[in-house]
Design a protein around this motif. Structure first.
Motif, PDB file in Angstrom:
ATOM      1  N   GLY A 293     -49.340 -24.785  38.446  1.00  6.07           N
ATOM      2  CA  GLY A 293     -49.751 -24.874  39.843  1.00  6.07           C
ATOM      3  C   GLY A 293     -48.983 -25.964  40.560  1.00  6.07           C
ATOM      4  N   GLY A 294     -48.994 -25.884  41.903  1.00  4.97           N
ATOM      5  CA  GLY A 294     -48.203 -26.845  42.677  1.00  4.97           C
ATOM      6  C   GLY A 294     -48.960 -27.521  43.799  1.00  4.97           C
ATOM      7  N   GLY A 295     -50.297 -27.417  43.802  1.00  5.51           N
ATOM      8  CA  GLY A 295     -51.083 -28.048  44.847  1.00  5.51           C
ATOM      9  C   GLY A 295     -51.672 -29.374  44.418  1.00  5.51           C
ATOM     10  N   ASP A 300     -54.082 -33.519  40.542  1.00  8.93           N
ATOM     11  CA  ASP A 300     -55.287 -34.183  40.047  1.00  8.93           C
ATOM     12  C   ASP A 300     -55.433 -33.971  38.544  1.00  8.93           C
ATOM     13  OD1 ASP A 300     -55.856 -35.028  42.594  1.00  8.93           O
ATOM     14  OD2 ASP A 300     -57.408 -33.525  42.977  1.00  8.93           O
ATOM     15  N   CYS A 301     -55.132 -32.754  38.093  1.00 14.44           N
ATOM     16  CA  CYS A 301     -55.254 -32.439  36.661  1.00 14.44           C
ATOM     17  C   CYS A 301     -54.215 -33.191  35.839  1.00 14.44           C
ATOM     18  CB  CYS A 301     -55.116 -30.939  36.443  1.00 14.44           C
ATOM     19  SG  CYS A 301     -56.492 -29.958  37.063  1.00 14.44           S
ATOM     20  N   THR A 302     -52.972 -33.213  36.314  1.00 14.05           N
ATOM     21  CA  THR A 302     -51.929 -33.909  35.551  1.00 14.05           C
ATOM     22  C   THR A 302     -52.236 -35.399  35.443  1.00 14.05           C
ATOM     23  OG1 THR A 302     -50.536 -34.311  37.521  1.00 14.05           O
ATOM     24  CG2 THR A 302     -50.154 -32.268  36.302  1.00 14.05           C
ATOM     25  N   GLY A 326     -48.706 -28.918  47.920  1.00 18.47           N
ATOM     26  CA  GLY A 326     -49.457 -30.168  47.873  1.00 18.47           C
ATOM     27  C   GLY A 326     -48.751 -31.321  48.565  1.00 18.47           C
ATOM     28  N   SER A 327     -49.422 -32.462  48.531  1.00 16.87           N
ATOM     29  CA  SER A 327     -48.907 -33.667  49.168  1.00 16.87           C
ATOM     30  C   SER A 327     -47.691 -34.198  48.421  1.00 16.87           C
ATOM     31  CB  SER A 327     -50.008 -34.737  49.199  1.00 16.87           C
ATOM     32  OG  SER A 327     -49.482 -36.003  49.508  1.00 16.87           O
ATOM     33  N   LYS A 328     -46.645 -34.552  49.164  1.00 12.75           N
ATOM     34  CA  LYS A 328     -45.442 -35.125  48.556  1.00 12.75           C
ATOM     35  C   LYS A 328     -45.758 -36.475  47.917  1.00 12.75           C
ATOM     36  CE  LYS A 328     -42.854 -31.713  49.950  1.00 12.75           C
ATOM     37  NZ  LYS A 328     -43.946 -30.780  50.290  1.00 12.75           N
TER      38      LYS A 328
END
Length: 468
Positions: A293-295, A300-302, A326-328
């Motif tokens: 995923g990329g959001g 948060d998970c990583t 997601g946020s840069k």
């Protein structure tokens, strides 16, 4: 939901002058505390643009230049009053909003290459310091009516609705299935991004305003919707979007494959000491973790996994870094904390291996033509497969609303994707059942906290008009 966004854009002219009607009384993601001098210095950088793009890009249209000026002048309580005129949760939005692509991204100084004013940090500073100094919302002129509104969901939309209703003398009673308020603010956003005592403090503030919370209570099981319709003058549905999106590839239900939200909730409950006795604590200590995923949820998970002591954390996303949703800032923080990224990777299959590990087959991708949503389509490159071995795979493809069946029996119309239909000309957030209103992620799909706040406040205004 284009109508929702159109409504947002038409709600106020950002260049309008605003007078503050206030009482004059003298690991790494959590922002470092600003001191008064630092906050004033940053606020003093504001150019007071004639057409402030920062507040135009803010979904709730905060009066940003106005409260920056108050901070520069040391008028903290007035800044807090003004901040709360447009945002019911400013100290939370100051922490979790992607300012880099909203207000700060639109800052004229940022466009000129000088670096944006630290709007998010100052927004957080205003409310944090005002609360410490004893400021509280002024309820002295509120005249309470005999009206009561049931709010289903204590997330940002529900809290914002309750805030506006209470300020207008209508008793809000907020029902939530969790043991604490906040919804995903508490249980979905990790502690390192949003300290949970910040949400607890907001609960104390709102209870002091007359808001009642009924927690550990699931509407439909512990209390019926019919009971709420009978006992309350209106209902606001703010149940969010909790149903995980699936990838649809083989092996997705294998042991060791986790959905993002249950993993994050499990981690928060471990830290709060509220993990149910029948639920096993999830820990990534010493493990190899792959996140798809990329959001912001993927980030948060990583970052949660790395804090749990994971040996290696890799994030794979099917587009390139530029096209991540997601946020840069989130991605930059993840990189600094040792997260590895595999860009342009499409998951094809998951295969359990002997010993309990997982073999995840990925293919390289390339971006091609523009789709109907304005994004470039993803195309798998033939003969580009590779295998990544991991101990845990976390799927973070996003969420969508999963409206309870009991709502369908209350003459509420739904769209094809099972979202309550709203958008009336006079009462925008009212459903086809005149007594039931809806807003937040359950009408938008998973979106920003600040947009849920906008919806909650807008729904409260519609409810007040309905109750008249």
């Amino acid at each position: 939901m284009s109508d929702v966004f159109q409504f947002m854009k038409l709600s106020r002219n950002p260049g309008d002058k605003v007078e503050a009607s206030v009482r004059k009384v003298e690991f790494k993601e959590i922002y470092q505390p600003l001191h008064a001098v630092d906050a004033a210095d940053q606020a003093g950088r504001c150019l007071s643009c004639g057409n402030p793009y920062c507040e135009w890009e803010c979904p709730v249209h905060n009066y940003i230049p106005n409260w920056l000026k108050l901070v520069e002048e040391g008028r903290l309580f007035e800044a807090a009053e003004l901040s709360h005129q447009t945002n019911s949760l400013p100290e939370i939005c100051g922490r979790v909003c992607p300012q880099d692509r909203l207000c700060e991204g639109a800052c004229t100084l940022n466009q000129g290459g000088f670096g944006a004013v630290s709007i998010g940090s100052i927004e957080k500073y205003i409310t944090d310091e005002a609360f410490k100094a004893g400021w509280r919302p002024d309820m002295s002129k509120v005249v309470w009516t005999d009206k009561k509104v049931a709010i289903i969901g204590a997330g940002p939309a529900g809290l914002a609705c309750a805030d506006v209703l209470a300020r207008n003398g209508v008793r809000p009673v907020v029902f939530d299935r969790y043991e604490e308020i906040g919804g995903l603010l508490t249980f979905g956003i990790p502690e390192f991004k949003l300290e949970k005592d910040v949400v607890r403090r907001r609960r104390e503030i709102m209870e002091g305003m007359g808001v009642e919370f009924v927690l550990n209570t699931e509407v439909g099981n512990d209390v019926s919707i019919e009971t709420l319709l009978e006992r309350y003058d209106a209902i606001f549905m703010a149940m969010g979007a909790y149903k995980a999106m699936k990838g649809g590839f083989p092996g997705e239900d294998s042991p060791g494959v986790l959905e993002a939200l249950p993993y994050l909730v499990n981690n928060v409950r471990q830290s709060l000491g509220t993990l149910p006795k029948d639920e096993v604590p999830i820990s990534m200590e010493g493990k190899r973790v792959l996140v798809l995923g990329g959001g912001d949820t993927a980030m948060d998970c990583t970052r949660t996994a790395i804090r749990q002591g994971a040996r290696r954390v890799v994030c794979a996303y099917r587009r390139d870094e530029t096209n991540m949703p997601g946020s840069k800032r989130e991605v930059a923080n993840a990189k600094e904390e040792g997260i590895e990224f595999l860009w342009n990777r499409q998951p094809l299959a998951i295969e359990p291996m002997i010993g309990g590990t997982l073999a995840v087959k990925l293919a390289k991708t390339q971006l091609c033509s523009i789709d109907e949503k304005g994004r470039r389509k993803v195309e798998v490159i033939p003969s580009s497969q590779e295998i990544i071995e991991c101990d845990f795979l976390i799927i973070a493809f996003g969420f969508h609303a999963d409206t309870p069946s009991y709502i369908e029996m209350q003459n509420v119309a739904f769209s094809k994707d099972m979202k309550p239909v709203i958008g009336k000309k006079d009462l925008f957030y009212q459903t086809s059942n005149c007594k039931i209103f809806a807003g937040g992620d359950m009408i938008r799909g998973a979106d920003l906290v600040v947009k849920a706040v906008f919806d909650g406040r807008g729904a409260a205004k519609d409810i007040l008009q309905y109750l008249e």
